[in-house]
Scaffold this motif. Structure first.
Motif, PDB file in Angstrom:
ATOM      1  N   UNK A   1      22.734  -4.219 -59.126  1.00 50.41           N
ATOM      2  CA  UNK A   1      23.907  -3.848 -59.915  1.00 50.41           C
ATOM      3  C   UNK A   1      24.153  -4.923 -60.961  1.00 50.41           C
ATOM      4  N   UNK A   2      24.949  -4.591 -61.950  1.00 49.80           N
ATOM      5  CA  UNK A   2      25.206  -5.566 -63.013  1.00 49.80           C
ATOM      6  C   UNK A   2      25.840  -6.833 -62.453  1.00 49.80           C
ATOM      7  N   UNK A   3      26.628  -6.696 -61.405  1.00 52.21           N
ATOM      8  CA  UNK A   3      27.269  -7.870 -60.813  1.00 52.21           C
ATOM      9  C   UNK A   3      26.310  -8.758 -60.036  1.00 52.21           C
ATOM     10  N   UNK A   4      25.074  -8.321 -59.896  1.00 52.94           N
ATOM     11  CA  UNK A   4      24.053  -9.177 -59.275  1.00 52.94           C
ATOM     12  C   UNK A   4      23.435 -10.132 -60.287  1.00 52.94           C
ATOM     13  N   UNK A   5      23.802 -10.015 -61.537  1.00 54.35           N
ATOM     14  CA  UNK A   5      23.303 -10.935 -62.562  1.00 54.35           C
ATOM     15  C   UNK A   5      23.735 -12.354 -62.221  1.00 54.35           C
ATOM     16  N   UNK A   6      22.745 -13.236 -62.094  1.00 50.77           N
ATOM     17  CA  UNK A   6      23.025 -14.611 -61.661  1.00 50.77           C
ATOM     18  C   UNK A   6      21.744 -15.415 -61.715  1.00 50.77           C
ATOM     19  N   UNK A   7      21.891 -16.703 -61.551  1.00 51.86           N
ATOM     20  CA  UNK A   7      20.745 -17.566 -61.287  1.00 51.86           C
ATOM     21  C   UNK A   7      20.579 -17.633 -59.772  1.00 51.86           C
TER      22      UNK A   7
END
Length: 124
Positions: A85-91
């Protein structure tokens, strides 16, 4: 101690991604390992951990979408992610974990012994 993550990149919502981490400079098969992530403007979040014997645990918020595994012969730990999901965007970081984790939760010191991270961007 060195930890090097790889496998990040751009993925569409609903897609899957596999991350890898290779460790060196420590006795890998005697270390519990975890994956954590840091989203823009947020703190470090533990998402999965695996003990030396291969017993694995996933954070409640990620249950059903992650799998963690390790290959002690290759000094590697893996993270398989699906239904992103877009909220999984992370380092995303792998780390030596000196804490304690079990069914969905982790307690212990900060995951300071970690690699440089690999960026995962979930976007259409």
């Amino acid at each position: 101690v060195q930890l090097v993550e790889s496998g990040g990149g751009l993925v569409q919502p609903g897609g899957s991604l596999n991350l890898s981490c290779v460790g060196s400079g420590f006795t890998f098969n005697k270390a519990a390992m975890s994956w954590a992530r840091q989203a823009p403007g947020e703190g470090l979040e533990w998402i999965a951990g695996i003990y030396e014997d291969g017993s694995a645990y996933i954070a409640d918020a990620m249950a059903g979408r992650l799998a963690i595994s390790r290959d002690n012969a290759k000094n590697m730990v893996f993270l398989q992610m699906r239904d992103l999901k877009s909220e999984d965007t992370a380092v995303y970081y792998c780390a030596i974990d000196e804490g304690f984790f079990t069914a969905g939760i982790r307690v212990g010191p900060d995951l300071n012994r970690r690699g440089q991270g690999t960026l995962v961007t979930v976007s259409s």
